[in-house]
Design a protein around this motif. Structure first.
Motif: not given
Length: 265
Positions: A33-39
């Motif tokens: 989920v987080v990788s959708k916003m930040i690498p």
């Protein structure tokens, strides 16, 4: 944050001491989920190190935690994550409609599912207040075998020739089938032999403890059983129930704890 790769490290904090499978899956979903916003560069679990000891009030908490790198496990867990999340969303959008997931051991593992009462409503109607196969002592294997393979819900329905019950389960089923007052599960002769072999005085000791992930007192460790109360009865004679001494202790000083109080020795 890593300046060179312009990416972030993710740390999932748990109060447990082991990297359980469901914790790794949880961290994988968070990473997805987080990788959708930040690498995301690396993924870690932050766990409690039970070997840590709070030696004194100045002990650093740095070593209380252990960091487990689970980065290599993430790709395999997240490759189909979009489809999994899509399925979850579809399930939530069903409102009160039934879903096609059959009940099973997964309803209680790794935790009791929040939808258990809903999914088990038809089964609970059959069980009512009757002794059922899910009440069997240590009966995870036998319970699901009886229900799924033999369509048996109540203990009274278990046939006499069912051979997979343990000794304790057989006693339990027999007692529930015939009524508690009609079943003797004790060996009075061996019990008398044991009781007559006891030498007096006899001590009856009960202790209460607490477990904390963060060791609050010096010389304690995470999740160590720390006693705070005890009750001790000493019976001096076999035939005199009135000849009993009682001692008790309750620790009620928040700021003070020692492994052994000199006043109790």
């Amino acid at each position: 944050y890593d300046e060179n790769s312009k990416s972030w490290d993710l740390y999932e904090v748990k109060s447990a001491s082991k990297a359980k499978e469901n914790y790794i899956l949880d961290a994988a979903m968070q990473s997805h989920v987080v990788s959708k916003m930040i690498p995301i560069r690396n993924v870690h679990l932050v766990l409690i190190d039970t070997s840590y000891e709070n030696k004194d009030s100045n002990t650093s908490l740095t070593n209380l935690f252990k960091v487990v790198d689970i980065t290599d496990k993430i790709p395999n867990l997240t490759k189909d994550m979009d489809q999994v999340l899509k399925k979850y969303k579809s399930l939530l959008n069903q409102n009160n409609k039934d879903h096609d997931v059959k009940i099973g051991h997964h309803c209680m593992k790794p935790h009791i599912c929040e939808f258990r009462d809903h999914c088990w409503k038809d089964l609970n109607a059959k069980i009512r207040d009757e002794p059922n196969v899910f009440d069997l002592v240590n009966g995870k294997k036998q319970s699901w075998d009886l229900y799924q393979n033999h369509n048996i819900v109540l203990q009274s329905q278990i046939p006499e020739d069912y051979t997979h019950l343990t000794k304790k389960q057989k006693i339990q089923v027999d007692a529930n089938r015939r009524g508690h007052d009609d079943v003797c599960v004790l060996d009075p002769v061996r019990l008398d032999e044991f009781l007559l072999g006891i030498e007096f005085p006899v001590c009856f000791f009960d202790v209460e403890t607490v477990q904390m992930p963060l060791p609050r007192w010096p010389k304690t460790r995470p999740y160590e059983f720390v006693p705070f109360q005890y009750s001790l009865h000493i019976q001096h004679n076999r035939d005199d129930d009135d000849d009993v001494e009682h001692y008790e202790y309750l620790h009620n000083q928040v700021e003070r704890y020692t492994q052994l109080d000199p006043d109790l020795t």
